[in-house]
Each structure stands twice: as structure tokens, then as C-alpha cells.
Scaffold this active site. Structure first.
Site, short mmCIF file in Angstrom:
data_model
loop_
_atom_site.label_atom_id
_atom_site.label_comp_id
_atom_site.label_asym_id
_atom_site.label_seq_id
_atom_site.Cartn_x
_atom_site.Cartn_y
_atom_site.Cartn_z
N ILE B 12 -21.05 -28.55 17.71
CA ILE B 12 -19.97 -29.21 17.15
C ILE B 12 -20.39 -30.51 16.68
O ILE B 12 -21.05 -31.73 17.26
CB ILE B 12 -18.93 -29.45 18.45
CG1 ILE B 12 -18.52 -28.13 18.82
CG2 ILE B 12 -17.88 -30.16 17.69
CD1 ILE B 12 -17.45 -28.29 20.10
N HIS B 13 -20.63 -30.69 15.38
CA HIS B 13 -21.12 -31.93 14.74
C HIS B 13 -20.17 -32.08 13.29
O HIS B 13 -18.94 -31.71 13.16
CB HIS B 13 -22.55 -31.84 14.41
CG HIS B 13 -22.89 -30.98 13.49
ND1 HIS B 13 -23.19 -31.14 12.11
CD2 HIS B 13 -22.85 -29.45 13.58
CE1 HIS B 13 -23.59 -30.12 11.47
NE2 HIS B 13 -23.38 -29.02 12.54
N GLY B 14 -20.37 -33.10 12.62
CA GLY B 14 -19.67 -33.43 11.57
C GLY B 14 -19.06 -32.39 10.56
O GLY B 14 -17.88 -31.91 10.27
#
Lengths: 133, 162
Positions: B12-14
Site C-alpha cells: 500500500i503506497h501512493g
């Protein structure tokens, strides 16, 4: 009526901000980054924007620092009804304005960007999944 | 329904939390991993990485399959994120309804590039992993390569031929 977004800043912050936005949200053709370099003229940046826009454009300028020379110079553009200037820009705000271009959402986006400025500390909790549905 | 299964080393990142979750209007982000789901620190950090309004979960393969095969999951809009092709194959084998999109976005750089072939700028696969994706493709589980919604869709099958 097309939306044009300008990131303006001291030095390369504006260009860096645009590159960071594009790393997350993909290429943004309607975003222009203009940074004031040492010895440069802030009014030249404003002239570049002026030459690029018409009264039919909806213009949003994100500036790095209230009271800084670039934002000060940009102030005079805000007498036009179709130009909005927001200062204190950061990646949260920059992402929001490119992902949702509805100008009526701008105040909410500014609030959201404000809430992103905080201390972040990991809260360790057990791995629960009982609220999945 | 499962809007997308994404393979992403960075979980889960940008690109996931900000861009895809908006594009797909998901209500759940589920990281599926037998190892990460046992790690309290990583689980806690991932849950905090979820954007406002979206609940994040970190589940083992078996648990995820059980939850996603539950009829109540039909009304949820789910984005699955995995970082291991073997577990991807294991999960797909257990799911009764397949994800709408199978996307490989960022893979291979975290585990190390030794012995991996460059498939795209952000995907590096070992021989064994190439085999996994070929077998999945034969079973009808066709992956695409599309890191961001604005990027062109490239079928993984085609990239593996090259």
C-alpha cells in the site's frame, strides 16, 4: 474552458513537486512547474503564466510560500476572477488538485492537505478482521 | 467484487492508496500474504497507510479466500495487493469469482535482481516466476502490466514473449 495548474516556487521545488505528483498519479499535461532560480526575476514567472492563459481558462496556482517573492508577484494575477492562488503547497494538496479538478472542491482539498500535516507514530494493534463485511 | 488484484512489492503506497483506489472507487484494500499477516508491526503500519474512508486488511491466503468467497463480499469493492507470485497463484486457485483485473505493477526489485529477467522498467521475474505466470495464463488468468490508470495496458503474455 480548460483548467491550467501552475506550481510556482523558490528553486526547483515546483519541478520536484510535479515529478513527485507524476510518479504517483501519472503524467499531467495541464500542470506547469516554474521555479525562481537564484538571481532570477519573480515577475518573469508571472509573465510566463500571463502569456499562457486566457480569460476562458480556469487557472489554479499553487505557490510554495506565503510572503515569498514568487507568491507576492503572483498576487496581482488574483485580481482576475478566473485565477486562484493557494500558498503553502505540498504533495498532498498537489495530488488532490490533479486527481479531482472540480474547483468547488478546492476548499475541502486545502482542509485535507492541512490534516496531512501531523506527527505519525505507529500504533501497534492485533491483526483483526471482524469488521471486513 | 474484486475490482483488481495488483502485484506490488511496495504494497500500500501512493500509486495504490491515492491513485488506483480512487480510480476503482474501492472500499477495501486487502494485502494478502501468509508472512506479512503474521507480522504485527507490518500489519499495523499497512493499516495506517490506507486512505481515509477505505478499510485495509492484511490476511493470509486461506483467510482471504474464505472472506472473498463469502457472498457478503459481493457488495464490497475490493483491491487486492500481493507481493509474491506463488501466493498469487495459490489465491487465484481458491477464489470462486476471479478479480476483474489482474495487474502486475512493481515486482522483483525488493527481493533482489539476481537471476531475474527485466520484463519492464518495474517488473523483474525469475525463470520460476515466468513459469508461474505462463501456467496462470493457460488457465485463463491473464495478467496485464499497467502501473497507473493513465498508462497503456500491456498484456503480460506479450511482454514475456519479447
Amino acid at each position: 474552458m480548460s483548467r491550467k495548474i501552475y506550481f510556482i516556487s523558490h528553486n526547483n521545488f515546483a519541478q520536484g513537486l510535479k515529478q513527485a505528483v507524476e510518479m504517483i498519479a501519472g503524467k499531467q499535461d495541464n500542470v506547469t512547474a516554474l521555479g525562481l532560480m537564484p538571481g532570477g526575476d519573480p515577475n518573469a514567472i508571472i509573465k510566463t503564466i500571463e502569456a499562457d492563459i486566457t480569460d476562458a481558462d480556469e487557472v489554479l496556482i499553487l505557490g510554495d510560500l506565503e510572503g515569498g517573492s514568487v507568491c507576492n508577484a503572483a498576487m496581482r494575477l488574483t485580481i482576475k476572477d478566473n485565477v486562484t492562488l493557494v500558498t503553502g503547497s505540498n504533495l498532498t494538496l498537489a495530488l488532490q488538485v490533479v486527481l479531482d479538478s472540480d474547483p468547488t472542491h478546492l476548499d475541502h482539498q486545502i482542509e485535507q492537505a492541512r490534516t496531512g500535516l501531523k506527527r505519525l507514530k505507529l500504533k501497534v494493534s492485533s491483526n483483526q478482521d471482524d469488521n471486513f463485511f | 467484487m474484486i475490482k483488481m488484484l495488483r502485484i506490488d512489492d511496495r504494497l500500500i503506497h501512493g500509486q495504490v492508496a491515492v491513485t488506483w483506489s480512487k480510480q476503482l472507487e474501492v472500499t477495501r484494500i486487502v494485502v494478502v500474504s501468509d508472512t506479512i499477516s503474521q507480522d504485527e508491526i507490518q500489519v499495523s503500519a499497512l493499516k495506517m497507510a490506507a486512505p481515509a474512508g477505505i478499510k485495509a486488511f492484511v490476511l493470509s491466503v486461506d483467510k482471504a479466500a474464505k472472506m472473498l468467497n463469502d457472498p457478503r463480499a459481493d457488495k464490497l469493492k475490493v483491491l487486492l495487493v500481493l507481493n509474491d507470485p506463488k501466493q498469487v497463484a495459490a489465491l487465484l486457485a481458491e477464489l470462486t469469482t476471479k478479480p476483474a483485473i489482474l495487474d502486475i505493477a512493481n515486482y522483483g526489485r525488493v527481493a533482489g535482481l539476481d537471476g531475474r529477467h527485466k520484463i519492464t522498467d518495474t517488473v523483474y521475474l525469475s525463470d520460476e516466476e515466468v513459469q508461474i505466470f505462463k501456467e496462470l495464463s493457460q488457465k485463463g488468468d491473464k495478467f496485464i502490466y499497467q502501473p497507473l490508470p493513465g498508462d497503456a495496458v500491456e498484456p503480460l503474455d506479450k511482454l514475456l514473449e519479447g
